[in-house]
Motif scaffolding. Structure first.
Motif, PDB file in Angstrom:
ATOM      1  N   TYR A  20       0.812  -1.223   0.000  1.00  0.00           N
ATOM      2  CA  TYR A  20       0.000   0.000   0.000  1.00  0.00           C
ATOM      3  C   TYR A  20       0.846   1.274   0.000  1.00  0.00           C
ATOM      4  CZ  TYR A  20      -3.423  -3.520   1.008  1.00  0.00           C
ATOM      5  OH  TYR A  20      -4.201  -4.654   0.922  1.00  0.00           O
ATOM      6  N   ASN A  71      -4.597  -1.646  -6.507  1.00  0.00           N
ATOM      7  CA  ASN A  71      -5.327  -0.927  -5.465  1.00  0.00           C
ATOM      8  C   ASN A  71      -6.447  -0.066  -6.034  1.00  0.00           C
ATOM      9  OD1 ASN A  71      -3.957  -1.975  -3.206  1.00  0.00           O
ATOM     10  ND2 ASN A  71      -2.243  -0.584  -3.536  1.00  0.00           N
ATOM     11  N   THR A 124      -5.084  -2.490   7.683  1.00  0.00           N
ATOM     12  CA  THR A 124      -5.555  -1.574   6.637  1.00  0.00           C
ATOM     13  C   THR A 124      -6.932  -1.001   6.924  1.00  0.00           C
ATOM     14  OG1 THR A 124      -6.723  -3.182   5.248  1.00  0.00           O
ATOM     15  CG2 THR A 124      -4.328  -3.061   5.002  1.00  0.00           C
TER      16      THR A 124
END
Length: 265
Positions: free
Chosen positions: A26, A33, A61
């Motif tokens: 990320y 994503n 997350t």
């Protein structure tokens, strides 16, 4: 030497580093994503607003909650590892060293609205997420009732890269799926992302075992767990870089079979 050759395969979860995981997957809003954010936005928009969503095995997350926040009255977040829960709590409480999700919030808002968003828009949505997340829970997909605390049934269960990333055993993966979706009320909806064609996945210098599944495997597991085939929708996307230890992502939504006379408790 390949990534697979240089990464030791972990035998337990004590070596899972939430910060290394966030940096690995990320650090940027790449094609995978963006596809995830688009999929989640579209899935939530097709559901009635209100009710309670459970994020099962959410890791460290919060990106799956960005587009969920305006749609649900309440969000419960769960994970197996206390370190992941601590990382999410850090973001919820605006800890100074919390991971910065603003780029993900910005992209999700642009997908929702079709326009460029401002810093104020981002801050408003972040506040909304923080207000909606009311419980952080420990979970364990190996248990028949896989949450700590009293038994609850949810309107929506969200689970991303959880069951197939917690074991290398196919039968155990099927059992994990069954236990996770048991948290849905009859007629409730599942939102799921899974690794396709993986036997491991890396977190920094360590690799963790995964079970190798395909779209057909997931459909069969969901049907066995009480989801009629006509209410299962799947799409797949390829891995966005050749260094990944998986072929791609499987994105799925499904509705659990209704039971005559069942309530929502």
């Amino acid at each position: 030497m390949s990534r697979m050759e240089r990464s030791a395969l972990a035998r337990d979860w004590t070596s899972f580093d939430p910060n290394a995981y966030l940096d690995e997957y990320y650090a940027d809003v790449g094609p995978e994503n963006v596809a995830l954010l688009r999929f989640l936005n579209e899935a939530y928009r097709q559901m009635p607003s209100g009710g309670t969503l459970l994020d099962f095995g959410g890791g460290p997350t919060i990106y799956p909650l960005i587009s969920a926040a305006p749609r649900f009255d309440e969000i419960h977040f769960s994970d197996y590892l206390q370190a992941n829960l601590d990382e999410v709590r850090k973001w919820l409480t605006k800890g100074p060293d919390a991971f910065d999700w603003q780029a993900f919030v910005r992209r999700a808002l642009e997908l929702e609205t079709g326009r460029v968003c401002t810093l104020s828009d981002i801050e408003i949505r972040e506040s909304e997420i923080r207000a909606r997340v009311t419980r952080l829970l420990r979970c364990d997909a190996s248990r028949a009732y896989p949450l700590d605390g009293p038994r609850v049934s949810y309107d929506v269960v969200l689970t991303n890269f959880c069951a197939e990333s917690a074991t290398s055993d196919y039968a155990q993966w099927r059992s994990f799926i069954h236990n996770i979706v048991s948290l849905l009320r009859p007629g409730g909806q599942l939102v799921m992302s899974a690794l396709k064609g993986a036997t491991r996945y890396s977190v920094g210098p360590v690799s963790f075992p995964a079970v190798e599944i395909s779209e057909d495997d997931l459909i069969e597991a969901l049907e066995d767990a009480g989801f009629p085939r006509k209410w299962i929708e799947l799409r797949s996307i390829p891995a966005d870089r050749p260094t990944r230890d998986y072929q791609g992502l499987i994105l799925a939504t499904a509705m659990k079979e209704r039971v005559e006379g069942a309530d929502r408790s």
